[in-house]
Design a protein around this motif. Structure first.
Motif, PDB file in Angstrom:
ATOM      1  N   SER A  10       0.809  -1.214   0.000  1.00 37.62           N
ATOM      2  CA  SER A  10       0.000   0.000   0.000  1.00 37.62           C
ATOM      3  C   SER A  10       0.848   1.272   0.000  1.00 37.62           C
ATOM      4  CB  SER A  10      -0.937   0.008   1.207  1.00 37.62           C
ATOM      5  OG  SER A  10      -0.190  -0.053   2.416  1.00 37.62           O
ATOM      6  N   GLU A  11       2.127   1.174   0.406  1.00 40.33           N
ATOM      7  CA  GLU A  11       3.026   2.331   0.416  1.00 40.33           C
ATOM      8  C   GLU A  11       3.911   2.395  -0.814  1.00 40.33           C
ATOM      9  OE1 GLU A  11       5.161   2.050   4.067  1.00 40.33           O
ATOM     10  OE2 GLU A  11       3.467   2.734   5.290  1.00 40.33           O
ATOM     11  N   GLY A  12       3.676   1.479  -1.758  1.00 40.97           N
ATOM     12  CA  GLY A  12       4.462   1.493  -2.987  1.00 40.97           C
ATOM     13  C   GLY A  12       5.793   0.784  -2.891  1.00 40.97           C
ATOM     14  N   MET A  13       6.059   0.078  -1.800  1.00 36.30           N
ATOM     15  CA  MET A  13       7.319  -0.659  -1.643  1.00 36.30           C
ATOM     16  C   MET A  13       7.146  -2.076  -2.172  1.00 36.30           C
ATOM     17  SD  MET A  13       8.554   0.538   2.161  1.00 36.30           S
ATOM     18  CE  MET A  13      10.049  -0.450   2.008  1.00 36.30           C
ATOM     19  N   LEU A  14       8.163  -2.570  -2.875  1.00 33.26           N
ATOM     20  CA  LEU A  14       8.110  -3.921  -3.418  1.00 33.26           C
ATOM     21  C   LEU A  14       8.352  -4.944  -2.312  1.00 33.26           C
ATOM     22  CD1 LEU A  14      10.018  -3.589  -6.817  1.00 33.26           C
ATOM     23  CD2 LEU A  14       7.564  -3.909  -6.466  1.00 33.26           C
ATOM     24  N   GLN A  15       7.475  -5.931  -2.249  1.00 35.54           N
ATOM     25  CA  GLN A  15       7.591  -7.008  -1.276  1.00 35.54           C
ATOM     26  C   GLN A  15       7.673  -8.346  -2.014  1.00 35.54           C
ATOM     27  OE1 GLN A  15       8.057  -6.290   1.790  1.00 35.54           O
ATOM     28  NE2 GLN A  15       7.367  -4.157   1.844  1.00 35.54           N
ATOM     29  N   PHE A  16       8.462  -9.253  -1.466  1.00 36.47           N
ATOM     30  CA  PHE A  16       8.608 -10.595  -2.049  1.00 36.47           C
ATOM     31  C   PHE A  16       7.294 -11.354  -1.899  1.00 36.47           C
ATOM     32  CE2 PHE A  16       9.880 -15.111  -1.427  1.00 36.47           C
ATOM     33  CZ  PHE A  16      10.354 -15.340  -2.709  1.00 36.47           C
ATOM     34  N   ALA A  17       6.785 -11.929  -3.013  1.00 36.10           N
ATOM     35  CA  ALA A  17       5.469 -12.582  -3.005  1.00 36.10           C
ATOM     36  C   ALA A  17       5.516 -14.046  -3.408  1.00 36.10           C
ATOM     37  CB  ALA A  17       4.511 -11.830  -3.934  1.00 36.10           C
ATOM     38  N   GLY A  18       6.705 -14.609  -3.589  1.00 35.53           N
ATOM     39  CA  GLY A  18       6.813 -16.025  -3.927  1.00 35.53           C
ATOM     40  C   GLY A  18       7.788 -16.263  -5.062  1.00 35.53           C
ATOM     41  N   GLU A  19       8.162 -17.524  -5.241  1.00 38.13           N
ATOM     42  CA  GLU A  19       9.089 -17.888  -6.309  1.00 38.13           C
ATOM     43  C   GLU A  19       8.840 -19.324  -6.727  1.00 38.13           C
ATOM     44  OE1 GLU A  19      13.001 -17.455  -4.581  1.00 38.13           O
ATOM     45  OE2 GLU A  19      12.961 -19.467  -3.724  1.00 38.13           O
ATOM     46  N   ASP A  20       9.279 -19.637  -7.946  1.00 40.56           N
ATOM     47  CA  ASP A  20       9.160 -20.996  -8.450  1.00 40.56           C
ATOM     48  C   ASP A  20      10.217 -21.203  -9.520  1.00 40.56           C
ATOM     49  OD1 ASP A  20       8.215 -23.564  -8.670  1.00 40.56           O
ATOM     50  OD2 ASP A  20       6.374 -23.050  -9.732  1.00 40.56           O
ATOM     51  N   ARG A  21      10.628 -22.448  -9.687  1.00 45.61           N
ATOM     52  CA  ARG A  21      11.602 -22.786 -10.729  1.00 45.61           C
ATOM     53  C   ARG A  21      10.862 -23.170 -11.997  1.00 45.61           C
ATOM     54  NH1 ARG A  21      16.848 -24.088 -11.190  1.00 45.61           N
ATOM     55  NH2 ARG A  21      17.150 -23.858  -8.936  1.00 45.61           N
ATOM     56  N   VAL A  22      11.316 -22.655 -13.130  1.00 49.98           N
ATOM     57  CA  VAL A  22      10.735 -22.989 -14.428  1.00 49.98           C
ATOM     58  C   VAL A  22      11.744 -23.791 -15.239  1.00 49.98           C
ATOM     59  CG1 VAL A  22       9.193 -21.019 -14.506  1.00 49.98           C
ATOM     60  CG2 VAL A  22      11.490 -20.796 -15.435  1.00 49.98           C
ATOM     61  N   ASP A  23      11.235 -24.678 -16.071  1.00 50.30           N
ATOM     62  CA  ASP A  23      12.080 -25.430 -16.989  1.00 50.30           C
ATOM     63  C   ASP A  23      12.319 -24.586 -18.232  1.00 50.30           C
ATOM     64  OD1 ASP A  23      13.561 -27.467 -18.043  1.00 50.30           O
ATOM     65  OD2 ASP A  23      11.934 -28.945 -18.094  1.00 50.30           O
ATOM     66  N   HIS A  24      13.185 -25.075 -19.144  1.00 47.85           N
ATOM     67  CA  HIS A  24      13.366 -24.399 -20.418  1.00 47.85           C
ATOM     68  C   HIS A  24      12.001 -24.247 -21.088  1.00 47.85           C
ATOM     69  CE1 HIS A  24      17.625 -24.941 -19.870  1.00 47.85           C
ATOM     70  NE2 HIS A  24      17.516 -26.248 -19.878  1.00 47.85           N
ATOM     71  N   THR A  25      11.646 -23.034 -21.451  1.00 51.56           N
ATOM     72  CA  THR A  25      10.313 -22.756 -22.001  1.00 51.56           C
ATOM     73  C   THR A  25      10.439 -22.105 -23.369  1.00 51.56           C
ATOM     74  OG1 THR A  25       9.473 -22.411 -19.747  1.00 51.56           O
ATOM     75  CG2 THR A  25       8.101 -21.649 -21.577  1.00 51.56           C
ATOM     76  N   PRO A  26      10.004 -22.788 -24.442  1.00 55.27           N
ATOM     77  CA  PRO A  26      10.033 -22.164 -25.776  1.00 55.27           C
ATOM     78  C   PRO A  26       9.052 -21.002 -25.855  1.00 55.27           C
ATOM     79  CG  PRO A  26       9.718 -24.558 -25.897  1.00 55.27           C
ATOM     80  CD  PRO A  26       9.496 -24.158 -24.475  1.00 55.27           C
ATOM     81  N   LYS A  27       9.195 -20.217 -26.903  1.00 53.39           N
ATOM     82  CA  LYS A  27       8.227 -19.154 -27.129  1.00 53.39           C
ATOM     83  C   LYS A  27       6.866 -19.773 -27.475  1.00 53.39           C
ATOM     84  CE  LYS A  27       9.216 -18.388 -32.073  1.00 53.39           C
ATOM     85  NZ  LYS A  27       7.870 -18.619 -32.583  1.00 53.39           N
ATOM     86  N   ASP A  28       5.826 -18.988 -27.262  1.00 49.67           N
ATOM     87  CA  ASP A  28       4.445 -19.388 -27.543  1.00 49.67           C
ATOM     88  C   ASP A  28       3.954 -20.505 -26.623  1.00 49.67           C
ATOM     89  OD1 ASP A  28       4.360 -17.510 -29.609  1.00 49.67           O
ATOM     90  OD2 ASP A  28       5.086 -18.957 -31.081  1.00 49.67           O
ATOM     91  N   GLU A  29       4.610 -20.680 -25.468  1.00 50.19           N
ATOM     92  CA  GLU A  29       4.164 -21.634 -24.463  1.00 50.19           C
ATOM     93  C   GLU A  29       3.763 -20.879 -23.193  1.00 50.19           C
ATOM     94  OE1 GLU A  29       3.740 -24.919 -24.618  1.00 50.19           O
ATOM     95  OE2 GLU A  29       4.440 -25.114 -26.686  1.00 50.19           O
ATOM     96  N   GLU A  30       2.988 -21.553 -22.336  1.00 47.45           N
ATOM     97  CA  GLU A  30       2.544 -20.950 -21.085  1.00 47.45           C
ATOM     98  C   GLU A  30       3.573 -21.166 -19.981  1.00 47.45           C
ATOM     99  OE1 GLU A  30      -1.734 -21.033 -19.459  1.00 47.45           O
ATOM    100  OE2 GLU A  30      -0.710 -22.568 -18.260  1.00 47.45           O
ATOM    101  N   ILE A  31       3.774 -20.146 -19.168  1.00 40.91           N
ATOM    102  CA  ILE A  31       4.612 -20.241 -17.977  1.00 40.91           C
ATOM    103  C   ILE A  31       3.690 -20.200 -16.755  1.00 40.91           C
ATOM    104  CG2 ILE A  31       6.373 -19.098 -16.572  1.00 40.91           C
ATOM    105  CD1 ILE A  31       7.681 -18.158 -19.141  1.00 40.91           C
ATOM    106  N   ARG A  32       3.820 -21.190 -15.898  1.00 41.51           N
ATOM    107  CA  ARG A  32       2.938 -21.310 -14.728  1.00 41.51           C
ATOM    108  C   ARG A  32       3.810 -21.424 -13.473  1.00 41.51           C
ATOM    109  NH1 ARG A  32      -0.164 -25.707 -12.178  1.00 41.51           N
ATOM    110  NH2 ARG A  32      -2.260 -24.970 -11.625  1.00 41.51           N
TER     111      ARG A  32
END
Length: 301
Positions: free
Chosen positions: A186-208
């Motif tokens: 609410s004060e405009g400060m960036l807060q850490f909201a989570g993380e995940d590891r992604v595999d090699h992702t080609p273009k035109d694919e979904e990242i989840r």
């Protein structure tokens, strides 16, 4: 140390070799809008030089993909992709191209990589990438062949997904790594909201990405009935109650992994048969409200 003997006049010599001890890893910082509908992404590469030599003014090319290396050479698969938090993006991004069955990223500026040094260079960026936050409550295959006690106050999982397409301000082959998500408070400060590891992702694919578990969205699962019809046939009835304590409406996907041959005999809400072993109930849950989903399923093993 090489000893060369040349009797044919001036010659130009090029030496190409594989060295151990030098690797790179990809990492991404995602800044999610407060509306949860758009994000900015900055991708970075961290070089780690433990090879025993310094590379002055080197032209750097990075190969992303699962490169097979036969033993007894290096245990890593080519250049490993790992993750580390990065700083603000650099103005010039790496140039990407296909190479064999992999992707090659050429860093636009020459760089010096000293022995025992870790160094960061910009890889890719995207602004205004449209995204969607999804809530998911997932069951287990074992629920349909045994009796289970009530499961109370289960926090639902939170996912963030977006399309890696040019139309969505991205469309770049993404090397494997960790994507870290930040969002303004609410004060405009960036807060850490989570993380995940992604595999090699080609273009035109979904990242989840799996962000974590929702604090304010919880669910109860109660097995209302279980019947052993025969040695190979079981019937089970469930009531799943989702409670939303957030200040806005949400949609929760109740994902039920069904075993063997299954048939839903009765239901309170419509579902989608995603594949041969998955039923999904997508349930709108109003703010400060709750919704109960019931269904009875027959499973034949």
């Amino acid at each position: 140390i090489w000893h060369l003997n040349n009797t044919l006049g001036a010659q130009q010599l090029e030496a190409t070799y594989i060295t151990n001890g030098i690797s790179w890893r990809a990492d991404y910082v995602l800044t999610l809008a407060r509306t949860d509908t758009a994000l900015d992404i900055a991708g970075w590469v961290t070089m780690d030089n433990q090879s025993g030599a310094t590379y002055e003014n080197a032209r750097l090319k990075l190969v992303a993909g699962d490169v097979n290396i036969a033993p007894p050479q290096v245990a890593d698969k080519g250049m490993r992709e790992r993750a580390l938090a990065m700083s603000a993006p650099a103005p010039e991004m790496a140039r990407e191209e296909t190479f064999a069955e992999y992707h090659l990223y050429t860093i636009p500026r020459r760089t010096t990589i000293k022995q025992n040094q870790s160094k960061q260079v910009a890889l890719l960026s995207g602004a205004g990438v449209q995204c969607e936050k999804r809530y998911e409550f997932r069951g287990m295959v074992d629920f349909y062949s045994n009796r289970f006690p009530p499961m109370k106050d289960q926090h639902v999982d939170v996912f963030l997904k977006f399309q890696n397409t040019e139309a969505n301000h991205l469309g770049i082959p993404v090397p494997a790594g960790i994507m870290r998500i930040y969002q303004e408070d609410s004060e405009g400060m960036l807060q850490f909201a989570g993380e995940d590891r992604v595999d090699h992702t080609p273009k035109d694919e979904e990242i989840r990405l799996r962000m974590g578990k929702a604090f304010d969205v919880v669910a109860d699962r109660i097995q209302m009935d279980f019947a052993q019809i025969s040695d190979r046939v079981c019937e089970a009835e469930f009531e799943i109650t989702v409670r939303n304590h957030k200040g806005q409406d949400v949609v929760v996907d109740i994902v039920e992994p069904m075993p063997a041959d299954w048939k839903i005999l009765s239901k309170s809400h419509d579902f989608v048969k995603k594949d041969a072993h998955t039923a999904i109930f997508s349930v709108p849950v109003p703010k400060d409200g709750k919704v109960a989903v019931t269904y009875r399923v027959q499973v034949q093993y």
